[in-house]
Design a protein around this motif. Structure first.
Motif, PDB file in Angstrom:
ATOM      1  N   ARG A 167      29.198  35.112 -26.207  1.00 20.74           N
ATOM      2  CA  ARG A 167      27.961  36.172 -26.000  1.00 20.74           C
ATOM      3  C   ARG A 167      26.685  35.350 -25.329  1.00 20.74           C
ATOM      4  O   ARG A 167      26.152  35.414 -24.042  1.00 20.74           O
ATOM      5  CB  ARG A 167      27.031  36.460 -27.398  1.00 20.74           C
ATOM      6  CG  ARG A 167      26.910  37.402 -27.385  1.00 20.74           C
ATOM      7  CD  ARG A 167      26.365  37.619 -28.517  1.00 20.74           C
ATOM      8  NE  ARG A 167      25.866  38.985 -29.013  1.00 20.74           N
ATOM      9  CZ  ARG A 167      26.072  39.771 -30.335  1.00 20.74           C
ATOM     10  NH1 ARG A 167      26.571  39.431 -31.560  1.00 20.74           N
ATOM     11  NH2 ARG A 167      25.185  40.640 -29.447  1.00 20.74           N
ATOM     12  N   TRP A 225      25.453  36.955 -21.336  1.00 22.04           N
ATOM     13  CA  TRP A 225      24.077  36.537 -21.497  1.00 22.04           C
ATOM     14  C   TRP A 225      22.912  36.185 -19.721  1.00 22.04           C
ATOM     15  O   TRP A 225      22.638  36.939 -18.971  1.00 22.04           O
ATOM     16  CB  TRP A 225      23.066  36.805 -22.539  1.00 22.04           C
ATOM     17  CG  TRP A 225      21.642  36.624 -22.563  1.00 22.04           C
ATOM     18  CD1 TRP A 225      21.382  37.272 -22.210  1.00 22.04           C
ATOM     19  CD2 TRP A 225      20.872  35.709 -22.561  1.00 22.04           C
ATOM     20  NE1 TRP A 225      19.199  37.883 -22.652  1.00 22.04           N
ATOM     21  CE2 TRP A 225      19.668  36.481 -22.455  1.00 22.04           C
ATOM     22  CE3 TRP A 225      20.972  34.147 -23.056  1.00 22.04           C
ATOM     23  CZ2 TRP A 225      18.394  35.684 -22.883  1.00 22.04           C
ATOM     24  CZ3 TRP A 225      20.024  33.564 -22.979  1.00 22.04           C
ATOM     25  CH2 TRP A 225      18.715  34.721 -22.542  1.00 22.04           C
ATOM     26  N   TRP A 240      24.317  37.485 -16.680  1.00 20.06           N
ATOM     27  CA  TRP A 240      23.529  38.845 -16.731  1.00 20.06           C
ATOM     28  C   TRP A 240      22.272  38.765 -16.690  1.00 20.06           C
ATOM     29  O   TRP A 240      21.464  38.930 -14.554  1.00 20.06           O
ATOM     30  CB  TRP A 240      23.422  39.574 -18.645  1.00 20.06           C
ATOM     31  CG  TRP A 240      22.524  40.798 -18.046  1.00 20.06           C
ATOM     32  CD1 TRP A 240      21.362  41.022 -17.261  1.00 20.06           C
ATOM     33  CD2 TRP A 240      22.768  41.554 -18.817  1.00 20.06           C
ATOM     34  NE1 TRP A 240      21.042  42.319 -17.638  1.00 20.06           N
ATOM     35  CE2 TRP A 240      21.676  42.850 -18.492  1.00 20.06           C
ATOM     36  CE3 TRP A 240      23.824  42.019 -19.350  1.00 20.06           C
ATOM     37  CZ2 TRP A 240      21.010  44.283 -19.182  1.00 20.06           C
ATOM     38  CZ3 TRP A 240      23.708  43.742 -19.120  1.00 20.06           C
ATOM     39  CH2 TRP A 240      22.228  44.736 -19.584  1.00 20.06           C
ATOM     40  N   SER A 259      18.545  43.457 -21.495  1.00 22.03           N
ATOM     41  CA  SER A 259      19.508  41.688 -21.417  1.00 22.03           C
ATOM     42  C   SER A 259      20.003  41.176 -23.219  1.00 22.03           C
ATOM     43  O   SER A 259      20.108  41.003 -24.013  1.00 22.03           O
ATOM     44  CB  SER A 259      20.056  41.070 -20.406  1.00 22.03           C
ATOM     45  OG  SER A 259      18.962  40.000 -21.023  1.00 22.03           O
ATOM     46  N   PHE A 299      22.380  41.868 -25.075  1.00 17.75           N
ATOM     47  CA  PHE A 299      22.662  40.940 -26.349  1.00 17.75           C
ATOM     48  C   PHE A 299      22.124  40.281 -27.429  1.00 17.75           C
ATOM     49  O   PHE A 299      23.130  39.322 -28.589  1.00 17.75           O
ATOM     50  CB  PHE A 299      22.666  39.288 -25.315  1.00 17.75           C
ATOM     51  CG  PHE A 299      23.703  40.325 -24.040  1.00 17.75           C
ATOM     52  CD1 PHE A 299      24.958  40.602 -24.377  1.00 17.75           C
ATOM     53  CD2 PHE A 299      22.897  40.100 -23.194  1.00 17.75           C
ATOM     54  CE1 PHE A 299      26.005  40.820 -23.780  1.00 17.75           C
ATOM     55  CE2 PHE A 299      23.725  40.606 -22.195  1.00 17.75           C
ATOM     56  CZ  PHE A 299      25.307  40.774 -22.228  1.00 17.75           C
TER      57      PHE A 299
END
Length: 69
Positions: free
Chosen positions: A6, A10, A13, A38, A42
């Motif tokens: 995760r 992130w 991103w 984002s 997340f």
């Protein structure tokens, strides 16, 4: 492991949004909006079903011993 994935998604991103901003494809406001989005996506808590699966469950055994009926 899921938390690491995760975090990596992130960071990817944010790097992608930064790259598009640096390349001039999006403006500053759009880059900031993507960064804020984002955080929302997340930082969203995991699903309720997954949380219920991991929590402790206590079984009510009753107050009377079963041998005295």
């Amino acid at each position: 492991m899921a938390i690491l994935v995760r975090i990596l998604v992130w960071v990817a991103w944010l790097a992608g949004a930064g790259w598009f901003w640096h390349a001039g494809k999006i403006g500053t406001a759009s880059a900031i909006a993507l960064a804020a989005l984002s955080l929302v996506v997340f930082a969203w808590p995991s699903s309720i079903a997954r949380r219920r699966h991991n929590e402790l469950r206590y079984v009510d055994m009753g107050k009377e011993p079963t041998g005295y009926h």
